[in-house]
Design a protein around this motif. Sequence first.
Motif, PDB file in Angstrom:
ATOM      1  N   PHE A 289     -12.951   2.618 -19.558  1.00  0.00           N
ATOM      2  CA  PHE A 289     -11.811   1.811 -20.004  1.00  0.00           C
ATOM      3  C   PHE A 289     -12.280   0.662 -20.888  1.00  0.00           C
ATOM      4  N   SER A 290     -13.410   0.045 -20.532  1.00  0.00           N
ATOM      5  CA  SER A 290     -13.960  -1.050 -21.332  1.00  0.00           C
ATOM      6  C   SER A 290     -14.305  -0.573 -22.737  1.00  0.00           C
ATOM      7  N   LEU A 291     -14.935   0.569 -22.811  1.00  0.00           N
ATOM      8  CA  LEU A 291     -15.290   1.138 -24.110  1.00  0.00           C
ATOM      9  C   LEU A 291     -14.027   1.413 -24.926  1.00  0.00           C
ATOM     10  N   GLY A 292     -13.028   1.997 -24.285  1.00  0.00           N
ATOM     11  CA  GLY A 292     -11.760   2.249 -24.976  1.00  0.00           C
ATOM     12  C   GLY A 292     -11.123   0.966 -25.479  1.00  0.00           C
ATOM     13  N   TYR A 293     -11.171  -0.080 -24.668  1.00  0.00           N
ATOM     14  CA  TYR A 293     -10.588  -1.364 -25.055  1.00  0.00           C
ATOM     15  C   TYR A 293     -11.351  -1.971 -26.240  1.00  0.00           C
ATOM     16  N   VAL A 294     -12.674  -1.901 -26.205  1.00  0.00           N
ATOM     17  CA  VAL A 294     -13.479  -2.430 -27.309  1.00  0.00           C
ATOM     18  C   VAL A 294     -13.196  -1.646 -28.596  1.00  0.00           C
ATOM     19  N   LEU A 295     -13.052  -0.340 -28.480  1.00  0.00           N
ATOM     20  CA  LEU A 295     -12.718   0.460 -29.664  1.00  0.00           C
ATOM     21  C   LEU A 295     -11.342   0.079 -30.199  1.00  0.00           C
ATOM     22  N   TRP A 296     -10.391  -0.150 -29.304  1.00  0.00           N
ATOM     23  CA  TRP A 296      -9.058  -0.591 -29.709  1.00  0.00           C
ATOM     24  C   TRP A 296      -9.140  -1.932 -30.442  1.00  0.00           C
ATOM     25  N   LEU A 297      -9.956  -2.868 -29.896  1.00  0.00           N
ATOM     26  CA  LEU A 297     -10.132  -4.157 -30.567  1.00  0.00           C
ATOM     27  C   LEU A 297     -10.732  -3.976 -31.966  1.00  0.00           C
ATOM     28  N   ALA A 298     -11.665  -3.056 -32.103  1.00  0.00           N
ATOM     29  CA  ALA A 298     -12.287  -2.802 -33.408  1.00  0.00           C
ATOM     30  C   ALA A 298     -11.251  -2.285 -34.403  1.00  0.00           C
ATOM     31  N   VAL A 299     -10.399  -1.385 -33.960  1.00  0.00           N
ATOM     32  CA  VAL A 299      -9.325  -0.883 -34.829  1.00  0.00           C
ATOM     33  C   VAL A 299      -8.381  -2.014 -35.200  1.00  0.00           C
ATOM     34  N   CYS A 300      -8.062  -2.868 -34.233  1.00  0.00           N
ATOM     35  CA  CYS A 300      -7.200  -4.025 -34.517  1.00  0.00           C
ATOM     36  C   CYS A 300      -7.836  -4.933 -35.565  1.00  0.00           C
ATOM     37  N   PHE A 301      -9.153  -5.107 -35.512  1.00  0.00           N
ATOM     38  CA  PHE A 301      -9.833  -5.945 -36.493  1.00  0.00           C
ATOM     39  C   PHE A 301      -9.689  -5.380 -37.899  1.00  0.00           C
ATOM     40  N   VAL A 302      -9.722  -4.073 -38.000  1.00  0.00           N
ATOM     41  CA  VAL A 302      -9.585  -3.447 -39.312  1.00  0.00           C
ATOM     42  C   VAL A 302      -8.144  -3.552 -39.805  1.00  0.00           C
ATOM     43  N   LEU A 303      -7.195  -3.279 -38.926  1.00  0.00           N
ATOM     44  CA  LEU A 303      -5.790  -3.232 -39.331  1.00  0.00           C
ATOM     45  C   LEU A 303      -5.108  -4.595 -39.387  1.00  0.00           C
ATOM     46  N   ASP A 304      -5.454  -5.490 -38.458  1.00  0.00           N
ATOM     47  CA  ASP A 304      -4.773  -6.784 -38.375  1.00  0.00           C
ATOM     48  C   ASP A 304      -5.711  -7.828 -37.768  1.00  0.00           C
ATOM     49  N   PRO A 305      -6.602  -8.386 -38.591  1.00  0.00           N
ATOM     50  CA  PRO A 305      -7.608  -9.323 -38.072  1.00  0.00           C
ATOM     51  C   PRO A 305      -7.023 -10.555 -37.379  1.00  0.00           C
ATOM     52  N   ASP A 306      -5.873 -11.033 -37.843  1.00  0.00           N
ATOM     53  CA  ASP A 306      -5.283 -12.223 -37.215  1.00  0.00           C
ATOM     54  C   ASP A 306      -4.924 -11.962 -35.753  1.00  0.00           C
ATOM     55  N   HIS A 307      -4.289 -10.832 -35.506  1.00  0.00           N
ATOM     56  CA  HIS A 307      -3.944 -10.500 -34.123  1.00  0.00           C
ATOM     57  C   HIS A 307      -5.194 -10.157 -33.311  1.00  0.00           C
ATOM     58  N   ALA A 308      -6.168  -9.536 -33.937  1.00  0.00           N
ATOM     59  CA  ALA A 308      -7.409  -9.191 -33.229  1.00  0.00           C
ATOM     60  C   ALA A 308      -8.079 -10.445 -32.684  1.00  0.00           C
ATOM     61  N   HIS A 309      -8.060 -11.527 -33.453  1.00  0.00           N
ATOM     62  CA  HIS A 309      -8.645 -12.780 -32.970  1.00  0.00           C
ATOM     63  C   HIS A 309      -7.891 -13.293 -31.741  1.00  0.00           C
ATOM     64  N   ILE A 310      -6.591 -13.172 -31.770  1.00  0.00           N
ATOM     65  CA  ILE A 310      -5.785 -13.587 -30.609  1.00  0.00           C
ATOM     66  C   ILE A 310      -6.131 -12.721 -29.400  1.00  0.00           C
ATOM     67  N   PHE A 311      -6.262 -11.410 -29.615  1.00  0.00           N
ATOM     68  CA  PHE A 311      -6.576 -10.494 -28.512  1.00  0.00           C
ATOM     69  C   PHE A 311      -7.949 -10.803 -27.908  1.00  0.00           C
ATOM     70  N   ILE A 312      -8.903 -11.144 -28.753  1.00  0.00           N
ATOM     71  CA  ILE A 312     -10.231 -11.512 -28.242  1.00  0.00           C
ATOM     72  C   ILE A 312     -10.139 -12.813 -27.451  1.00  0.00           C
ATOM     73  N   GLY A 313      -9.369 -13.755 -27.950  1.00  0.00           N
ATOM     74  CA  GLY A 313      -9.153 -15.000 -27.201  1.00  0.00           C
ATOM     75  C   GLY A 313      -8.489 -14.744 -25.864  1.00  0.00           C
ATOM     76  N   MET A 314      -7.499 -13.845 -25.852  1.00  0.00           N
ATOM     77  CA  MET A 314      -6.843 -13.497 -24.585  1.00  0.00           C
ATOM     78  C   MET A 314      -7.832 -12.839 -23.629  1.00  0.00           C
ATOM     79  N   THR A 315      -8.684 -11.989 -24.169  1.00  0.00           N
ATOM     80  CA  THR A 315      -9.673 -11.304 -23.337  1.00  0.00           C
ATOM     81  C   THR A 315     -10.626 -12.307 -22.693  1.00  0.00           C
ATOM     82  N   ALA A 316     -11.148 -13.216 -23.496  1.00  0.00           N
ATOM     83  CA  ALA A 316     -12.071 -14.227 -22.967  1.00  0.00           C
ATOM     84  C   ALA A 316     -11.354 -15.109 -21.944  1.00  0.00           C
TER      85      ALA A 316
END
Length: 187
Positions: free
Chosen positions: A35-62
């Motif tokens: 699941f962790s690997l899947g989540y990290v891959l999802w975050l990577a896709v988010c970074f490519v498609l929508d970096p602004d939201h990806a930063h928020i998602f990383i902040g939420m994760t931390a």
Amino acid sequence: MAENPENPIQPSPEPLRDLLITTPEGRVLLTGLAFSLGYVLWLAVCFVLDPDHAHIFIGMTATEIIFGRAACMTLGYAAKLNSLIVIPICIVLETILVLLVYGMVVLGFRQLVVFKWFRKTLNRINRAAEANKTKIQRYGIIGLFFFVWFPFWMTGPVVGCVIGFFLGLRTWVNLVVVLSATYIAII
């Protein structure tokens, strides 16, 4: 390194790979890693498609890892995300944390695998679980459900799954109770 549960000094004859596949807690840990690997891959896709939201998602994760679900959800809502995004992210993160911590804690307590870097955290979780165990033991599964569901300091799914282990609950019963209480609390 795997240790022999009969004699903690002697290495276990089973390789780590076999312990992870043959024990329920090992399979839980592997599922959490997947699941962790899947989540990290999802975050990577988010970074490519929508970096602004990806930063928020990383902040939420931390924030989820350090401060818990309430802070994670607050950050998501403060960033103007709607519930259809915040709730699933929190559910996924809590699920990953429970699966990883449960697997590592149980393997550590049974001394099947020793995580030296995790020992301090393991001791802190152990103290919190032991301090709350007798309160919950009186009410059994219902007590565990409310312990995880009700948001007080040092309650929640991570400590709850360890208490469920101490109470002798089967792995799947423990995880169903803890995760269902967590999901209801998040929703």
